[in-house]
Scaffold this motif. Structure first.
Motif, mmCIF file in Angstrom:
data_model
loop_
_atom_site.group_PDB
_atom_site.id
_atom_site.type_symbol
_atom_site.label_atom_id
_atom_site.label_comp_id
_atom_site.label_asym_id
_atom_site.label_seq_id
_atom_site.Cartn_x
_atom_site.Cartn_y
_atom_site.Cartn_z
ATOM 1 N N ALA A 102 0.832 -1.198 0.000
ATOM 2 C CA ALA A 102 0.000 0.000 0.000
ATOM 3 C C ALA A 102 0.868 1.251 0.000
ATOM 4 N N ALA A 103 0.475 2.214 -0.802
ATOM 5 C CA ALA A 103 1.215 3.479 -0.855
ATOM 6 C C ALA A 103 0.913 4.293 0.393
ATOM 7 N N ARG A 104 1.968 4.827 1.014
ATOM 8 C CA ARG A 104 1.782 5.643 2.215
ATOM 9 C C ARG A 104 1.470 7.092 1.858
ATOM 10 N N ASP A 105 2.149 7.606 0.850
ATOM 11 C CA ASP A 105 1.953 8.988 0.420
ATOM 12 C C ASP A 105 1.964 9.031 -1.102
ATOM 13 N N ILE A 106 1.261 10.014 -1.632
ATOM 14 C CA ILE A 106 1.248 10.213 -3.077
ATOM 15 C C ILE A 106 2.058 11.463 -3.393
ATOM 16 N N ASP A 107 3.073 11.297 -4.238
ATOM 17 C CA ASP A 107 3.915 12.426 -4.642
ATOM 18 C C ASP A 107 3.831 12.600 -6.156
ATOM 19 N N ILE A 108 3.819 13.843 -6.565
ATOM 20 C CA ILE A 108 3.770 14.176 -7.988
ATOM 21 C C ILE A 108 4.939 15.104 -8.313
ATOM 22 N N ALA A 109 5.628 14.818 -9.390
ATOM 23 C CA ALA A 109 6.663 15.707 -9.912
ATOM 24 C C ALA A 109 6.082 16.455 -11.107
ATOM 25 N N THR A 110 6.486 17.711 -11.258
ATOM 26 C CA THR A 110 5.933 18.511 -12.347
ATOM 27 C C THR A 110 6.999 19.434 -12.935
ATOM 28 N N ARG A 111 6.788 19.790 -14.188
ATOM 29 C CA ARG A 111 7.688 20.742 -14.840
ATOM 30 C C ARG A 111 7.319 22.182 -14.509
ATOM 31 N N HIS A 112 6.146 22.402 -13.926
ATOM 32 C CA HIS A 112 5.733 23.766 -13.584
ATOM 33 C C HIS A 112 6.522 24.287 -12.391
ATOM 34 N N LEU A 113 6.837 25.578 -12.409
ATOM 35 C CA LEU A 113 7.464 26.210 -11.255
ATOM 36 C C LEU A 113 6.471 26.273 -10.093
ATOM 37 N N PRO A 114 6.943 26.378 -8.859
ATOM 38 C CA PRO A 114 6.050 26.335 -7.696
ATOM 39 C C PRO A 114 4.934 27.379 -7.745
ATOM 40 N N GLU A 115 5.275 28.593 -8.159
ATOM 41 C CA GLU A 115 4.256 29.647 -8.210
ATOM 42 C C GLU A 115 3.170 29.303 -9.223
ATOM 43 N N GLU A 116 3.576 28.703 -10.349
ATOM 44 C CA GLU A 116 2.607 28.281 -11.362
ATOM 45 C C GLU A 116 1.730 27.150 -10.828
ATOM 46 N N VAL A 117 2.334 26.244 -10.072
ATOM 47 C CA VAL A 117 1.563 25.151 -9.463
ATOM 48 C C VAL A 117 0.474 25.726 -8.564
ATOM 49 N N MET A 118 0.841 26.689 -7.709
ATOM 50 C CA MET A 118 -0.137 27.267 -6.792
ATOM 51 C C MET A 118 -1.253 27.987 -7.546
ATOM 52 N N LEU A 119 -0.902 28.723 -8.594
ATOM 53 C CA LEU A 119 -1.916 29.432 -9.376
ATOM 54 C C LEU A 119 -2.879 28.451 -10.049
ATOM 55 N N ARG A 120 -2.341 27.400 -10.632
ATOM 56 C CA ARG A 120 -3.180 26.419 -11.318
ATOM 57 C C ARG A 120 -4.121 25.705 -10.340
ATOM 58 N N GLU A 143 1.750 15.823 -2.241
ATOM 59 C CA GLU A 143 2.859 16.753 -2.415
ATOM 60 C C GLU A 143 3.208 16.869 -3.892
ATOM 61 N N VAL A 144 3.277 18.105 -4.357
ATOM 62 C CA VAL A 144 3.630 18.389 -5.752
ATOM 63 C C VAL A 144 4.959 19.132 -5.734
ATOM 64 N N THR A 145 5.956 18.593 -6.423
ATOM 65 C CA THR A 145 7.298 19.182 -6.391
ATOM 66 C C THR A 145 7.812 19.429 -7.806
ATOM 67 N N THR A 146 8.315 20.616 -8.001
ATOM 68 C CA THR A 146 8.909 20.975 -9.295
ATOM 69 C C THR A 146 10.181 20.161 -9.525
ATOM 70 N N LEU A 147 10.420 19.760 -10.764
ATOM 71 C CA LEU A 147 11.645 19.036 -11.096
ATOM 72 C C LEU A 147 12.867 19.847 -10.652
ATOM 73 N N GLY A 183 7.208 23.594 1.300
ATOM 74 C CA GLY A 183 8.649 23.681 1.050
ATOM 75 C C GLY A 183 8.887 24.398 -0.252
ATOM 76 N N ILE A 184 8.263 25.542 -0.383
ATOM 77 C CA ILE A 184 8.250 26.215 -1.687
ATOM 78 C C ILE A 184 9.654 26.590 -2.147
ATOM 79 N N GLU A 185 10.561 26.867 -1.203
ATOM 80 C CA GLU A 185 11.922 27.219 -1.602
ATOM 81 C C GLU A 185 12.643 26.040 -2.252
ATOM 82 N N HIS A 186 12.161 24.832 -1.936
ATOM 83 C CA HIS A 186 12.706 23.628 -2.581
ATOM 84 C C HIS A 186 11.746 23.067 -3.624
ATOM 85 N N GLY A 187 10.697 23.837 -3.937
ATOM 86 C CA GLY A 187 9.806 23.447 -5.017
ATOM 87 C C GLY A 187 8.597 22.638 -4.617
#
Length: 393
Positions: free
Chosen positions: A41-59, A87-91, A71-75
Motif C-alpha cells: 500500500a502506498a503511504r503517500d502520493i507524490d507528484i513531480a511537475t515541470r511547472h514552477l512552484p508559483e505556477e503550481v499554486m496558481l493552477r 505533495e507536488v514538487t517541481t523538477l 517547502g516552496i523554496e525547494h519546489g
C-alpha cells in the motif's frame, strides 16, 4: 510496464489535481510508484511537475484546490484534496550539497530530477494518464531482484546527504534481500562517522522507522557489522542484538504488531538512567522516554504473574517487559485490569476513620487481592475483614 490498477489512482481529488497541472506536465513519482509495483500500500502520493512552484499554486487555486507552500523554496507544494494531501514538487537538480542540506535549481528535465534521488527504486515515474512507467536507472530490475542500489556512485550520494546511510538500511529491510549491495555497504561503512553531523531528530526518526518494519533483525545486524549502529547507538552490543532477536520472535509468536519503541528499548542499556540518556540523545518525546523508563526494567520480570504486572504498571509497560524478556503475554490477551472491589467508604462504614490507617489497610488488602488473582467482591471483603481482625464482612 504500467502501474497496476489501484484505488488511489482513481481518486476523484487526484484526477482534478492532474487535470489542473496537465497530465503531460506531471508524473507520479517515488514511493507511491515503487510500492504499487512491489504490491504494498502506498503511504503517500507524490507528484513531480515541470511547472514552477508559483505556477503550481496558481493552477491549483484556479481549480479550487487548497494549497500550502510547505517547502516552496525547494519546489514543494502540498495540495489539500478531499481524499488526502498530495505533495507536488517541481523538477530539481542539486546545485550545492553539504551532507545535511541542498541548494537546488529547478529544471524541466525528468532525468535530471531522477538523477538527484537516492536509490534506483525511488526514481520511478508513472504517467498519470497512461500509467506507463519511466525508469532511468534500472529501478525496475532492482525492484524485481530485491536490490537496493544507489543511483550513480554510492560514496558521492552519501556525501551529498549523510542521512542516505540510514535510508539505505531502512529500504534494505523493506525491499532488499541478502546479500546486500556490496558497493552500498562499503560506502555506508566508510561514511558512518558522517552521521554524527546530522540532527539527532533525523537520526532518531530514521532509526525508529526502520525498527518499526516487520523484521529488521538481519538489517540491524548488518548495520552493526558495518559500524553504522555503533555510531548512532553505542549501547547496541551483542547482548542487545540478542534481545532484539528474542523480542521480534516473541512479537511474531504472540501476533503482536511490530513496535519500534519497544524494539529500541531492546537496543538500549539495561540500566534506567543510561537508557534515558541514550533516548535523550535521539531527541525522543517525553512520552517515549517515560515508556522507555518503565520498559527498561525488563530484567526484573520472571513472567509468573503477568496480570499483576499489568495491574501495577499498565498494560503497555507489562507487554513491553514480558516480550523483552521472552515471556508469554497470553494471559493478558482480552484482559482488562479490574478495580479493587472495596474502598475507603467501606472502611469508614466499619469504623475506621483515620485517613492514614485507611490507606495502609487498603494497600495491604490490595496486595492480598492481587496475589490471589483478583477475586470477586465477596472474597475481597473476607480479606478486608481478616485485616481488620474481626469477622465483619
Amino acid at each position: 510496464m504500467k502501474l497496476p490498477p489501484l484505488d488511489w489512482t482513481r481518486r476523484d481529488g487526484l484526477a482534478a489535481l492532474v487535470a489542473a497541472l496537465g497530465a503531460a506536465d506531471c508524473r507520479y513519482v517515488g514511493g507511491c510508484v515503487r510500492d504499487a509495483l512491489a504490491g504494498t500500500a502506498a503511504r503517500d502520493i507524490d507528484i513531480a511537475t515541470r511547472h514552477l512552484p508559483e505556477e503550481v499554486m496558481l493552477r491549483l487555486q484556479s481549480a479550487g484546490i487548497r494549497t500550502i507552500p510547505t517547502g516552496i523554496e525547494h519546489g514543494t507544494i502540498t495540495a489539500l484534496l478531499t481524499d488526502g494531501p498530495v505533495e507536488v514538487t517541481t523538477l530539481r537538480r542539486d546545485v550545492v550539497t553539504d551532507g545535511r542540506h541542498a541548494v537546488v535549481a529547478f529544471t524541466c528535465d525528468w532525468q535530471e530530477d531522477a538523477a538527484r534521488r537516492d536509490f534506483t527504486i525511488n526514481a520511478l515515474y508513472a504517467d498519470p494518464a497512461t500509467h506507463e512507467i519511466t525508469d532511468y536507472f534500472g529501478g525496475l530490475d532492482d525492484l524485481a531482484a530485491h536490490k537496493v542500489r544507489f543511483i550513480g556512485d554510492a560514496h558521492a550520494r552519501i556525501a551529498e546527504d549523510h542521512l542516505r546511510i540510514l535510508r539505505f538500511f531502512r529500504f534494505q529491510a523493506r525491499f532488499g534481500s541478502e546479500p546486500a549491495d556490496a558497493e552500498a555497504l562499503a560506502a555506508c561503512s566508510q561514511g558512518a562517522p558522517m552521521l554524527m553531523a546530522l540532527s539527532r531528530e533525523r537520526v532518531g526518526a530514521e532509526l525508529t522507522s526502520l525498527l518499526g518494519l516487520a523484521d529488521p533483525v538481519a538489517t540491524v545486524r548488518l548495520m552493526s557489522a558495518c559500524g553504522v549502529l555503533p555510531t548512532i547507538l553505542p549501547s547496541a552490543g551483542p547482548t542487545q542484538l540478542d534481545t532484539l532477536v528474542v523480542l521480534v520472535a516473541g512479537e511474531r509468536d504472540a501476533d503482536v504488531a511490530p513496535d519500534a519503541m519497544r524494539r529500541l528499548v531492546a537496543l538500549l542499556p539495561d540500566e534506567r538512567q543510561a537508557a534515558l540518556q541514550a533516548a535523550s540523545r535521539l531527541r525522543l518525546s517525553n512520552a517515549q522516554k517515560k515508556r522507555i523508563a518503565c520498559a527498561v526494567e525488563a530484567g526484573d520480570v520472571d513472567g509468573s504473574h503477568p496480570r499483576a504486572l499489568a495491574y501495577r504498571l499498565g498494560m503497555q509497560c507489562a507487554v513491553d517487559r514480558l516480550l523483552l524478556c521472552g515471556k508469554s503475554i497470553a494471559p493478558l490477551r482480552n484482559w482488562q485490569a479490574p478495580r479493587l472491589p472495596v474502598g475507603g467508604r467501606d472502611l469508614m462504614a466499619l469504623g475506621v476513620d483515620s485517613g492514614p490507617q485507611i490507606a495502609r489497610i487498603l494497600k495491604t488488602v490490595e496486595q492480598c487481592w492481587i496475589e490471589e488473582g483478583f477475586p470477586d467482591e465477596a472474597r475481597t471483603r473476607e480479606i478486608l475483614a481478616a485485616q481488620l481482625g474481626s469477622g465483619v464482612a
